[in-house]
Structures are given as C-alpha cells and as structure tokens.
Design an enzyme around this catalytic site. Structure first.
Site, PDB file in Angstrom:
ATOM      1  N   LEU A 186       0.870  -1.167   0.000  1.00 48.79           N
ATOM      2  CA  LEU A 186       0.000   0.000   0.000  1.00 48.79           C
ATOM      3  C   LEU A 186       0.910   1.220   0.000  1.00 48.79           C
ATOM      4  O   LEU A 186       1.945   1.231   0.659  1.00 48.79           O
ATOM      5  CB  LEU A 186      -0.901   0.019   1.240  1.00 48.79           C
ATOM      6  N   ASP A 187       0.514   2.262  -0.717  1.00 49.24           N
ATOM      7  CA  ASP A 187       1.319   3.467  -0.785  1.00 49.24           C
ATOM      8  C   ASP A 187       1.546   4.058   0.597  1.00 49.24           C
ATOM      9  O   ASP A 187       0.772   3.837   1.533  1.00 49.24           O
ATOM     10  CB  ASP A 187       0.637   4.519  -1.668  1.00 49.24           C
ATOM     11  N   TYR A 188       2.584   4.851   0.712  1.00 47.21           N
ATOM     12  CA  TYR A 188       2.949   5.523   1.965  1.00 47.21           C
ATOM     13  C   TYR A 188       1.762   6.281   2.560  1.00 47.21           C
ATOM     14  O   TYR A 188       1.510   6.229   3.766  1.00 47.21           O
ATOM     15  CB  TYR A 188       4.111   6.480   1.680  1.00 47.21           C
ATOM     16  N   THR A 241      -1.464   5.798   1.876  1.00 43.23           N
ATOM     17  CA  THR A 241      -2.698   5.026   1.821  1.00 43.23           C
ATOM     18  C   THR A 241      -2.777   4.126   3.046  1.00 43.23           C
ATOM     19  O   THR A 241      -1.800   3.497   3.427  1.00 43.23           O
ATOM     20  CB  THR A 241      -2.751   4.151   0.550  1.00 43.23           C
TER      21      THR A 241
END
Length: 245
Positions: free
Chosen positions: A101-103, A105
C-alpha cells in the site's frame, strides 16, 4: 513446497545467491542425501543440513495489519521512516508484506513468511479482489464513473473493468466518497484512475482484500489470520473465484 535455496535464505544461513552456491558445491543435504540441483523443492517436514548443521525452518505465519497512513510497505527503509514490520516487534519470523500500500494510503495489508502463499495472492492471473474507499475532490458525474467501470486508459495500458459506487457527496465542500472494487494491483492504480477522470484522491483506504476485512481493528492494530482464512484465500485464488466483481 519451496525451493531449497529459498528455504536456506529464509533461515538466515546465507543470501539466496550464496545458498545456490552452497547447493552447487555439494554442501547441502536433504534427508541425508547431498543435493546439487537448484530446482529441488522441499517441504517443512524435510530435514535440511548445511555443512552438517541442521537448518531450522520457520513456522509459517500469516497476519492482517490495518496499515496507517505515513508507513512504508516494506521491512526496512533507508530514510529511517516507519515500516509495516515495526508493528510486529515480538515476531521472531521474518515476515514481509504481500504486495504493498502506498505511503499515504491506509488499510488492509497481509504479512507473511510464506512465499508460495504470497505469490499466489499477488500473481495477476489470480486477480485478488480489493475494495478501496476514496475521498476525492469534486463530485464525479455518472458517465465519468462508468468510464472507470468499463476500463480507462492509463500510461501503462487500459485498466480491467472495475466496480465503482458513489457512496456519498458533500456539495458544500465539493468532495465525494467513492468505493472502488478491482482485481488488478498496479502501482498507485486507484489514485491514477480517479485522477484520470479529473477527481484526484484526497484520502484512500483499502477496506477489503479477498475475503478479509478490517472489522474490529483500528489503525496500527493487527491480528493473526486463522487457518480457515488462509485456506479459504488459497482455495479462492487457485479456483480463480477470488477476482470476480
């Protein structure tokens, strides 16, 4: 079953490449027999030795983490930022995230030390269903959402069909909440899809992954998956039913 060199590497004996050299040089035994073939696969019940010293195989572990925003989906970070494994200080096994998961998100992330299980869930062929909740700028028109459902062209190709629902809107603030269900796993895909229709994401959360959800957890909390959950995910992926929208 996992490749012998991978098991040796996971046990902390040597790197994957060094483990391959150990095998080729005849320094590894499986159940008392010297192995020199890199394609050899072993199970957790096999007795493995390197230079006559037994290799202790890690017990397979499976965790569900509610990843907060501002955390890296990795086991380490060269900039010293918080990573997802920091939430498991008492786990001796070397677990790692399944996908990422993105930083910025938040949401559901699986961590494990089971490579076969991880590959099964992340391989594009199996298409694990993922449900995201996005807060976006502006209020998308129905036709814009239909474009996402049919598939939209991004710089790395057209996306697969998705399920998109406008769950709520705030006309005064000019924002909307959108639920996006997809079974692809491209880099920053949901953000790029919504930006492509002119509604950039303000906040993004993954609420569901396959048959798993975040019920009962707060950001930063985790729990171990049950054997039934692991088996169910594995079965759904192998039968191809997990990606149906």
């Amino acid at each position: 079953m996992e490749r012998l060199q991978k098991v040796i590497a996971h046990a902390g004996i040597a790197s994957r490449r060094k483990a391959e050299e150990l095998i080729l040089n005849g320094r590894v035994k499986v159940n008392g027999k010297t192995i020199k073939e890199l394609g050899t696969k072993v199970s957790t019940t096999d007795k493995i030795e390197v230079d006559e010293v037994p290799v202790v195989q890690e017990e397979k572990k499976y965790f569900l983490l509610y990843k907060p925003r501002g955390v890296i989906s990795a086991v380490s970070d060269d900039k010293g930022r918080k990573v997802v494994t920091d939430f498991f200080p008492n786990i001796e096994e070397r677990i790692y995230p399944v996908g990422r998961l993105d930083y910025d998100t938040s949401g559901l992330l699986i961590l494990t030390n089971d490579g076969e299980f991880s590959n099964l869930l992340t391989h594009p062929r199996y298409g694990v269903k993922k449900v995201y909740i996005a807060k976006v700028k502006g209020i998308p028109a129905k036709e814009a959402l239909k474009k996402l459902e049919r598939g939209i062209h991004l710089e790395d190709g057209k996306t697969a069909p998705a399920k998109v629902n406008l769950t709520s809107l705030d006309k005064r603030k000019g924002t909307a909440i959108i639920e996006v269900t997809l079974h692809e796993g491209r880099n920053r895909q949901v953000r790029r899809m919504l930006e492509a229709i002119g509604h950039p994401v303000m906040k993004l959360k993954r609420e569901q992954y396959g048959s798993l959800n975040l019920h009962g957890l707060n950001a930063g909390e985790s729990r171990e998956l049950t054997l039934h959950e692991v088996k169910h995910l594995r079965t759904l992926a192998q039968t191809g039913k997990i990606g149906h929208i």
